[in-house]
Design a protein around this motif. Sequence first.
Motif, short mmCIF file in Angstrom:
data_model
loop_
_atom_site.label_atom_id
_atom_site.label_comp_id
_atom_site.label_asym_id
_atom_site.label_seq_id
_atom_site.Cartn_x
_atom_site.Cartn_y
_atom_site.Cartn_z
N SER A 123 0.84 -1.20 0.00
CA SER A 123 0.00 0.00 0.00
C SER A 123 0.87 1.25 0.00
O SER A 123 2.01 1.23 0.47
CB SER A 123 -0.93 0.00 1.22
OG SER A 123 -0.16 -0.04 2.42
N ALA A 124 0.33 2.34 -0.54
CA ALA A 124 1.09 3.58 -0.67
C ALA A 124 0.26 4.76 -0.16
O ALA A 124 -0.95 4.83 -0.41
CB ALA A 124 1.49 3.81 -2.12
N GLU A 125 0.93 5.64 0.58
CA GLU A 125 0.25 6.84 1.06
C GLU A 125 -0.09 7.78 -0.09
O GLU A 125 -1.13 8.44 -0.07
CB GLU A 125 1.14 7.56 2.08
CG GLU A 125 1.43 6.76 3.34
CD GLU A 125 2.41 7.45 4.25
OE1 GLU A 125 2.92 8.54 3.87
OE2 GLU A 125 2.71 6.93 5.34
N GLU A 126 0.80 7.79 -1.11
CA GLU A 126 0.58 8.70 -2.23
C GLU A 126 1.04 8.04 -3.53
O GLU A 126 2.09 7.41 -3.58
CB GLU A 126 1.33 10.01 -2.01
CG GLU A 126 1.14 11.04 -3.11
CD GLU A 126 1.91 12.32 -2.85
OE1 GLU A 126 1.40 13.18 -2.09
OE2 GLU A 126 3.03 12.45 -3.38
N THR A 143 -2.66 12.99 -8.64
CA THR A 143 -2.19 12.48 -7.36
C THR A 143 -3.32 11.78 -6.63
O THR A 143 -4.41 12.34 -6.45
CB THR A 143 -1.65 13.63 -6.48
OG1 THR A 143 -0.58 14.30 -7.16
CG2 THR A 143 -1.12 13.08 -5.17
N ASN A 145 -4.35 9.40 -3.12
CA ASN A 145 -3.92 9.17 -1.74
C ASN A 145 -4.52 7.87 -1.20
O ASN A 145 -5.65 7.51 -1.53
CB ASN A 145 -4.35 10.34 -0.84
CG ASN A 145 -3.66 11.64 -1.23
OD1 ASN A 145 -2.45 11.69 -1.40
ND2 ASN A 145 -4.45 12.71 -1.38
N GLY A 146 -3.72 7.21 -0.34
CA GLY A 146 -4.20 6.01 0.33
C GLY A 146 -4.58 4.90 -0.63
O GLY A 146 -5.72 4.43 -0.63
N SER A 148 -4.30 1.06 -2.01
CA SER A 148 -4.00 -0.27 -1.45
C SER A 148 -3.02 -1.03 -2.34
O SER A 148 -2.81 -0.70 -3.51
CB SER A 148 -5.29 -1.07 -1.29
OG SER A 148 -5.93 -1.23 -2.56
N SER A 149 -2.45 -2.09 -1.79
CA SER A 149 -1.53 -2.93 -2.54
C SER A 149 -2.30 -3.77 -3.56
O SER A 149 -3.53 -3.90 -3.50
CB SER A 149 -0.75 -3.84 -1.59
OG SER A 149 -1.64 -4.69 -0.90
N LYS A 178 4.71 6.19 -3.16
CA LYS A 178 5.58 6.45 -2.01
C LYS A 178 4.85 6.26 -0.70
O LYS A 178 3.63 6.48 -0.59
CB LYS A 178 6.14 7.87 -2.07
CG LYS A 178 7.21 8.10 -3.14
CD LYS A 178 7.75 9.51 -3.08
CE LYS A 178 8.88 9.71 -4.07
NZ LYS A 178 10.07 8.90 -3.70
N ASN A 179 5.62 5.86 0.30
CA ASN A 179 5.21 5.90 1.70
C ASN A 179 6.20 6.82 2.40
O ASN A 179 7.30 6.40 2.76
CB ASN A 179 5.24 4.51 2.33
CG ASN A 179 3.96 3.75 2.10
OD1 ASN A 179 2.87 4.34 2.10
ND2 ASN A 179 4.06 2.45 1.88
N GLY A 180 5.84 8.07 2.56
CA GLY A 180 6.79 9.05 3.07
C GLY A 180 7.91 9.23 2.06
O GLY A 180 7.67 9.58 0.90
#
Length: 226
Positions: A123-126, A143, A145-146, A148-149, A178-180
């Motif tokens: 999963s990715a925050e962005e 863009t 957000n949130g 899932s994988s 990205k995740n952070g």
Amino acid sequence: MDINSINANTASAFQKQNTSGKTEMGQKQFMQLLVAQMRNQDPINPMDGAEFASQLAQFNSVEQLIDVNSGLEILQNSQDMMSASLTNSMAATLTGKQVRALSEQVNLSAEGNSEIKYKLKSSAEEVEIVIRNASGAEVRRETLNGVSSGDNNWTWDGKNNSGERLGEGNYQIEVVAKNGDEDVNALVYMEGVANKVRFSGNGVFLSINGIEVPIGDVEEVGTGIF
């Protein structure tokens, strides 16, 4: 030792090689040189038997290696031909089949939307989806957000960042997740019916949704993919 006599024998040994343009020393030429060396050796200081045997053993080893390399090359060529034949035969059966293949391109028709499909390892925050035209210029950036994988998709309305409808054709897709500060692995793929197979000197290509993809990029074939 009579050097002139050895030189004469050496010249004779290489005469056929020079006329044929070859530079390698064959078994026959090697033996002629050894015989010439033995005939013209110094009687007071004859050739050491161990040295002579060593020379023969070394030449025999080289001959065996050459034979092995030649055999491996022939085997490799045969395997390549068999692999190409199997690939061509398999590719011919894919027309009309539903296919999933890796591809970072999408085809935009004159009207309607295009589905951009991608897979995230986690999963990715962005997630940023960047679309570029044939010249490599960015035309759209979205863009999300949130996310899932696994398998995901985003519907592109065919418009650029200014809201203008773009012309039909193929566009390049880049998905950055990205995740952070950490990157998340993302793969862009397409799903559709393979309607054409093209054989070329660069390989075999399938045409799916107006995009050509190498057959090696096909991940799944069959019903129930979509």
